[in-house]
Design an enzyme around this catalytic site. Structure first.
Site, mmCIF file in Angstrom:
data_model
loop_
_atom_site.group_PDB
_atom_site.id
_atom_site.type_symbol
_atom_site.label_atom_id
_atom_site.label_comp_id
_atom_site.label_asym_id
_atom_site.label_seq_id
_atom_site.Cartn_x
_atom_site.Cartn_y
_atom_site.Cartn_z
ATOM 1 N N GLY A 68 74.978 63.593 182.721
ATOM 2 C CA GLY A 68 75.691 64.345 181.702
ATOM 3 C C GLY A 68 77.122 63.866 181.615
ATOM 4 O O GLY A 68 77.430 62.689 181.865
ATOM 5 N N ILE B 185 79.711 64.537 183.537
ATOM 6 C CA ILE B 185 80.270 64.090 184.808
ATOM 7 C C ILE B 185 79.667 62.748 185.214
ATOM 8 O O ILE B 185 80.380 61.840 185.660
ATOM 9 C CB ILE B 185 80.062 65.155 185.892
ATOM 10 C CG1 ILE B 185 80.947 66.373 185.602
ATOM 11 C CG2 ILE B 185 80.378 64.597 187.284
ATOM 12 C CD1 ILE B 185 80.743 67.544 186.540
ATOM 13 N N ARG C 142 66.840 58.831 177.060
ATOM 14 C CA ARG C 142 67.630 58.695 175.839
ATOM 15 C C ARG C 142 68.421 57.390 175.923
ATOM 16 O O ARG C 142 68.485 56.751 176.981
ATOM 17 C CB ARG C 142 68.573 59.877 175.643
ATOM 18 C CG ARG C 142 69.688 59.995 176.661
ATOM 19 C CD ARG C 142 70.575 61.198 176.342
ATOM 20 N NE ARG C 142 71.775 61.258 177.148
ATOM 21 C CZ ARG C 142 71.862 61.831 178.338
ATOM 22 N NH1 ARG C 142 70.791 62.402 178.879
ATOM 23 N NH2 ARG C 142 73.008 61.839 178.990
ATOM 24 N N HIS D 161 83.620 71.074 199.039
ATOM 25 C CA HIS D 161 83.444 71.451 197.633
ATOM 26 C C HIS D 161 84.786 71.429 196.899
ATOM 27 O O HIS D 161 85.246 72.449 196.362
ATOM 28 C CB HIS D 161 82.791 72.837 197.517
ATOM 29 C CG HIS D 161 82.129 73.059 196.176
ATOM 30 N ND1 HIS D 161 81.101 73.940 195.995
ATOM 31 C CD2 HIS D 161 82.362 72.493 194.952
ATOM 32 C CE1 HIS D 161 80.718 73.929 194.717
ATOM 33 N NE2 HIS D 161 81.471 73.059 194.075
ATOM 34 N N GLY E 46 85.481 68.942 194.472
ATOM 35 C CA GLY E 46 85.395 68.051 193.316
ATOM 36 C C GLY E 46 86.174 68.556 192.122
ATOM 37 O O GLY E 46 86.771 67.779 191.384
#
Length: 313
Positions: free
Chosen positions: A146, A148, A172, A275, A277
């Site tokens: 996606g 990110i 895709r 955590h 990010g």
């Protein structure tokens, strides 16, 4: 007509908020700022436990929109059944891409080049020289392509990689190349030196990285998780790390926070960040711009951005 908007920022800290709503500051404290039944737009507090974020939602009987400040929305999903029909749930696409992509590159480079070992050597005043793996000429697989995942590939491009492959729920085409469907993942894993997880946490991705997934990874490969902890089966990962066959760099874990004494802390070949990010200096301006834009749209009865789902549909 009620017009309360609950924000985890004080309204005067956000430029461009539209006039009209009554802005209520709530960042997860014990006391609510007003009657939840009068809230029409709820901005979920950032980096709070899920139970805190969900606590007022069952009482928000006038609610029309829920806006998270995270890319993932799994922490609020259990409370959606308590909401009125027609409530839109929006995520924070556009807020975390830069920060998360930066950390992903930092984790990859630190793991490959042995930065944790250098730090331990510095603590002991030891000169730990020698050859280390380089990111150059490596192949990277991004699982969950996606916003990110795309931002990560943007930052990988200058590193002279052998190739990058992309996997998402369905196939895709993109400007950078094809995105392969998740069904092809097992056949792809043996060919890649670095596997980066950026997929959202859903029923189909929970435990995606299990013993079979890990066994298919290339010998010496690096697993990087900047998605959600439960995407990875922790026990299976600890077992694979103990074998020394692969390494890992994790910004998220299951459980989280990782408790003292957990075997993952000291598993060989693992680098763990807590955590981080998203929460950087880049978060604040991007989050505030998103809220100003979304609330302007809301007041003007225009479609909101980043809609993940609508309740009752």
């Amino acid at each position: 007509m009620t017009s309360d908007v609950w924000l985890p920022f004080h309204a005067d800290e956000i430029d461009g908020l539209p006039e009209g709503p009554d802005y209520r500051f709530w960042d997860g404290g014990q006391e609510f700022p007003a009657d939840p039944a009068d809230c029409v737009f709820y901005v979920v507090p950032y980096m709070k436990p899920p139970a805190v974020s969900r606590r007022p939602m069952a009482e928000m009987t006038s609610l029309r929109a829920v806006q998270t400040l995270s890319a993932g929305v799994d922490h609020v999903l259990p409370s959606l059944n308590s909401l009125p029909s027609g409530v839109v749930l929006c995520n924070a696409r556009g807020v975390h891409e830069a920060s998360t992509a930066e950390l992903t590159l930092a984790l990859i480079l630190a793991s490959l080049r042995g930065i944790p070992d250098f730090v331990r050597g510095q603590d002991k005043q030891e000169w730990r020289t020698g050859f280390r793996p380089s990111l150059a000429d490596k192949s990277v697989l991004i699982v969950g392509y996606g916003a990110i995942g795309s931002a990560i590939e943007d930052r990988l491009t200058p590193f002279e990689l052998a190739r990058v492959a992309r996997v998402a729920r369905s196939a895709r085409a993109t400007a950078r190349g094809p995105v392969r469907p998740l069904a092809e993942l097992p056949s792809l894993l043996p060919d890649f030196d670095v596997v980066v997880l950026t997929t959202p946490l859903t029923d189909s991705t929970r435990g995606l990285v299990n013993a079979d997934f890990l066994s298919r990874m290339k010998d010496g490969a690096l697993l990087v998780n900047v998605a959600r902890g439960p995407v990875v089966d922790t026990d299976a990962l600890v077992g694979e790390l103990k074998s020394g066959r692969i390494t890992a760099a994790l910004d998220v874990t299951d459980p989280e926070p990782l408790p003292p004494g957990h075997p993952l802390w000291h598993a060989p070949g693992v680098l763990i960040s807590p955590h981080v990010g998203g929460p950087t200096s880049a978060f604040w301006p991007r989050a505030k711009r998103l809220l100003a834009d979304q609330l302007t749209r809301f007041v003007n009865r225009e479609p909101l951005r980043n809609v993940v789902l609508t309740t009752g549909t």
